[in-house]
Design a protein around this motif. Structure first.
Motif, PDB file in Angstrom:
ATOM      1  N   ASN A 125       0.807  -1.229   0.000  1.00 40.97           N
ATOM      2  CA  ASN A 125       0.000   0.000   0.000  1.00 40.97           C
ATOM      3  C   ASN A 125       0.835   1.271   0.000  1.00 40.97           C
ATOM      4  N   SER A 126       2.145   1.116   0.047  1.00 39.97           N
ATOM      5  CA  SER A 126       3.035   2.281   0.048  1.00 39.97           C
ATOM      6  C   SER A 126       3.684   2.446  -1.319  1.00 39.97           C
ATOM      7  N   SER A 127       3.538   3.606  -1.902  1.00 40.76           N
ATOM      8  CA  SER A 127       4.091   3.864  -3.237  1.00 40.76           C
ATOM      9  C   SER A 127       5.616   3.851  -3.245  1.00 40.76           C
ATOM     10  N   THR A 128       6.215   3.988  -2.072  1.00 40.52           N
ATOM     11  CA  THR A 128       7.678   4.030  -2.002  1.00 40.52           C
ATOM     12  C   THR A 128       8.295   2.685  -1.622  1.00 40.52           C
ATOM     13  N   SER A 129       7.459   1.673  -1.413  1.00 51.39           N
ATOM     14  CA  SER A 129       7.981   0.371  -1.010  1.00 51.39           C
ATOM     15  C   SER A 129       8.713  -0.306  -2.157  1.00 51.39           C
ATOM     16  N   PHE A 130       9.535  -1.273  -1.817  1.00 51.85           N
ATOM     17  CA  PHE A 130      10.366  -1.978  -2.803  1.00 51.85           C
ATOM     18  C   PHE A 130       9.522  -2.578  -3.924  1.00 51.85           C
ATOM     19  N   VAL A 131       8.460  -3.281  -3.564  1.00 49.15           N
ATOM     20  CA  VAL A 131       7.682  -3.997  -4.575  1.00 49.15           C
ATOM     21  C   VAL A 131       6.995  -3.044  -5.547  1.00 49.15           C
ATOM     22  N   ASN A 132       6.621  -1.862  -5.062  1.00 50.79           N
ATOM     23  CA  ASN A 132       5.930  -0.910  -5.935  1.00 50.79           C
ATOM     24  C   ASN A 132       6.876  -0.126  -6.832  1.00 50.79           C
ATOM     25  N   LYS A 133       8.160  -0.356  -6.681  1.00 49.29           N
ATOM     26  CA  LYS A 133       9.141   0.254  -7.577  1.00 49.29           C
ATOM     27  C   LYS A 133       9.520  -0.697  -8.716  1.00 49.29           C
ATOM     28  N   LEU A 134       9.001  -1.927  -8.658  1.00 54.09           N
ATOM     29  CA  LEU A 134       9.308  -2.921  -9.689  1.00 54.09           C
ATOM     30  C   LEU A 134       8.333  -2.774 -10.855  1.00 54.09           C
ATOM     31  N   SER A 135       8.832  -2.970 -12.058  1.00 53.96           N
ATOM     32  CA  SER A 135       8.002  -2.783 -13.251  1.00 53.96           C
ATOM     33  C   SER A 135       7.075  -3.960 -13.523  1.00 53.96           C
ATOM     34  N   ASP A 136       7.426  -5.138 -13.015  1.00 53.88           N
ATOM     35  CA  ASP A 136       6.624  -6.332 -13.266  1.00 53.88           C
ATOM     36  C   ASP A 136       5.566  -6.477 -12.175  1.00 53.88           C
ATOM     37  N   ASP A 137       4.305  -6.368 -12.560  1.00 54.99           N
ATOM     38  CA  ASP A 137       3.204  -6.422 -11.595  1.00 54.99           C
ATOM     39  C   ASP A 137       3.040  -7.790 -10.938  1.00 54.99           C
ATOM     40  N   LYS A 138       3.686  -8.819 -11.498  1.00 54.40           N
ATOM     41  CA  LYS A 138       3.563 -10.146 -10.890  1.00 54.40           C
ATOM     42  C   LYS A 138       4.121 -10.150  -9.467  1.00 54.40           C
ATOM     43  N   PHE A 139       5.157  -9.356  -9.232  1.00 57.87           N
ATOM     44  CA  PHE A 139       5.735  -9.304  -7.889  1.00 57.87           C
ATOM     45  C   PHE A 139       4.752  -8.703  -6.891  1.00 57.87           C
ATOM     46  N   LYS A 140       4.047  -7.679  -7.314  1.00 56.23           N
ATOM     47  CA  LYS A 140       3.056  -7.044  -6.436  1.00 56.23           C
ATOM     48  C   LYS A 140       1.918  -8.010  -6.137  1.00 56.23           C
ATOM     49  N   SER A 141       1.480  -8.737  -7.141  1.00 59.43           N
ATOM     50  CA  SER A 141       0.418  -9.722  -6.939  1.00 59.43           C
ATOM     51  C   SER A 141       0.865 -10.802  -5.949  1.00 59.43           C
ATOM     52  N   PHE A 142       2.116 -11.210  -6.083  1.00 57.17           N
ATOM     53  CA  PHE A 142       2.677 -12.225  -5.191  1.00 57.17           C
ATOM     54  C   PHE A 142       2.738 -11.698  -3.763  1.00 57.17           C
ATOM     55  N   ALA A 143       3.202 -10.461  -3.596  1.00 60.36           N
ATOM     56  CA  ALA A 143       3.306  -9.857  -2.268  1.00 60.36           C
ATOM     57  C   ALA A 143       1.924  -9.713  -1.628  1.00 60.36           C
ATOM     58  N   LYS A 144       0.927  -9.340  -2.417  1.00 59.59           N
ATOM     59  CA  LYS A 144      -0.437  -9.213  -1.897  1.00 59.59           C
ATOM     60  C   LYS A 144      -0.970 -10.564  -1.426  1.00 59.59           C
ATOM     61  N   GLN A 145      -0.717 -11.595  -2.229  1.00 52.71           N
ATOM     62  CA  GLN A 145      -1.243 -12.915  -1.909  1.00 52.71           C
ATOM     63  C   GLN A 145      -0.706 -13.440  -0.578  1.00 52.71           C
ATOM     64  N   PHE A 146       0.563 -13.171  -0.317  1.00 54.94           N
ATOM     65  CA  PHE A 146       1.193 -13.729   0.881  1.00 54.94           C
ATOM     66  C   PHE A 146       1.484 -12.668   1.949  1.00 54.94           C
ATOM     67  N   ALA A 147       0.751 -11.579   1.905  1.00 59.26           N
ATOM     68  CA  ALA A 147       0.942 -10.496   2.876  1.00 59.26           C
ATOM     69  C   ALA A 147       0.679 -10.963   4.305  1.00 59.26           C
ATOM     70  N   TYR A 148      -0.175 -11.966   4.468  1.00 57.80           N
ATOM     71  CA  TYR A 148      -0.519 -12.446   5.808  1.00 57.80           C
ATOM     72  C   TYR A 148       0.697 -12.991   6.551  1.00 57.80           C
ATOM     73  N   LEU A 149       1.745 -13.407   5.819  1.00 58.83           N
ATOM     74  CA  LEU A 149       2.932 -13.967   6.460  1.00 58.83           C
ATOM     75  C   LEU A 149       3.666 -12.933   7.309  1.00 58.83           C
ATOM     76  N   LYS A 150       3.550 -11.676   6.941  1.00 57.56           N
ATOM     77  CA  LYS A 150       4.223 -10.627   7.720  1.00 57.56           C
ATOM     78  C   LYS A 150       3.620 -10.492   9.117  1.00 57.56           C
ATOM     79  N   ASN A 151       2.364 -10.913   9.244  1.00 59.78           N
ATOM     80  CA  ASN A 151       1.673 -10.790  10.529  1.00 59.78           C
ATOM     81  C   ASN A 151       1.611 -12.118  11.289  1.00 59.78           C
TER      82      ASN A 151
END
Length: 259
Positions: free
Chosen positions: A87-113
């Motif tokens: 959700n942060s525009s300055t985060s590492f994943v949101n600086k990547l050009s390939d949206d697959k990484f963002k989709s992957f991070a969203k899917q497994f976001a629960y692991l951070k918690n």
């Protein structure tokens, strides 16, 4: 599991029309079934990003599901992706050009918690794995079929010419259908976008019927350029044949394949 009906057009048409059956057959393949069973039985046991990345079988399954198999070796990189704040525009994943990484991070976001995935999370990954495996197997026999399946799956999420230009598979389909030259890559991105917009309305990708029409043309043209030896009928469309002019070939390609 592979399906080959002698041409890109015929194979893709069959797979698109019978997608549920094809996916069910892919899921039932013994190797795929074992990998899926392991994923379902063990994904809830991992509680952190480190646990996930260090479980070779689970991690590789998930990476393949999101079309990221070629990055499975880059564990440190993928940890940065998974630990990013989507959700942060300055985060590492949101600086990547390939949206697959963002989709992957969203899917497994629960692991951070340290929380568990919902059953829908597990189903989503399994379905993606089956789809991705089916497309890769199709590509091993006929790259054109893989490209068409990928394009059909991603068309509705493509909202601008930049999206087409930034995705090698989507762009290969567009290059084949509209004849964009390889040299076009030497131009600045704004000029490339202008060239795409001049020939194609990207909004058409939101219309399934228009996407299907585009892919019918793509699969015929792919056969013309790559598979003429596999189907005698396609030899009639071969633009290298001195008896068939380029103009006539183009006109023929506007017809429905088979008459």
């Amino acid at each position: 599991m592979t399906i080959s009906l002698g041409s890109t057009y015929a194979t893709y048409s069959y797979m698109a029309k019978n997608s549920e059956k094809v996916l069910a057959q892919e899921a039932a393949d013994p190797i795929n079934a074992r990998e899926t069973a392991y994923y379902k039985a063990n994904i809830e046991k991992v509680k952190t990003v480190d646990d996930f990345v260090n479980n070779y079988q689970l991690f590789n399954y998930a990476m393949k599901a999101y079309g990221l198999s070629d990055m499975a070796y880059a564990k440190a990189y993928m940890k940065k992706v998974l630990n990013s704040d989507v959700n942060s525009s300055t985060s590492f994943v949101n600086k990547l050009s390939d949206d697959k990484f963002k989709s992957f991070a969203k899917q497994f976001a629960y692991l951070k918690n340290g929380t568990l995935p919902y059953s829908t999370d597990i189903t989503t990954v399994v379905n993606k794995f089956t789809q991705q495996t089916m497309e890769e197997n199709a590509g091993a026999d006929d790259q054109g079929v893989q490209l068409a399946l990928y394009f059909k799956r991603n068309a509705s999420t493509t909202t601008s010419a930049y999206s087409l230009l930034g995705d090698a598979a989507l762009w290969q389909v567009m290059k084949t259908v509209y004849g964009f030259p390889d040299e076009m890559a030497n131009a600045d991105i704004a000029t490339q976008k202008k060239a795409v917009d001049a020939k194609f309305n990207v909004k058409d990708l939101q219309d399934p019927e228009k996407v299907d029409k585009l892919l019918k043309r793509f699969t015929v043209m792919w056969d013309v350029q790559n598979n003429t030896s596999s189907d005698p009928v396609l030899q009639l469309f071969d633009t290298s044949n001195s008896y068939v002019s380029t103009g006539v070939s183009s006109s023929l390609l506007d017809l429905k394949y088979g008459g």
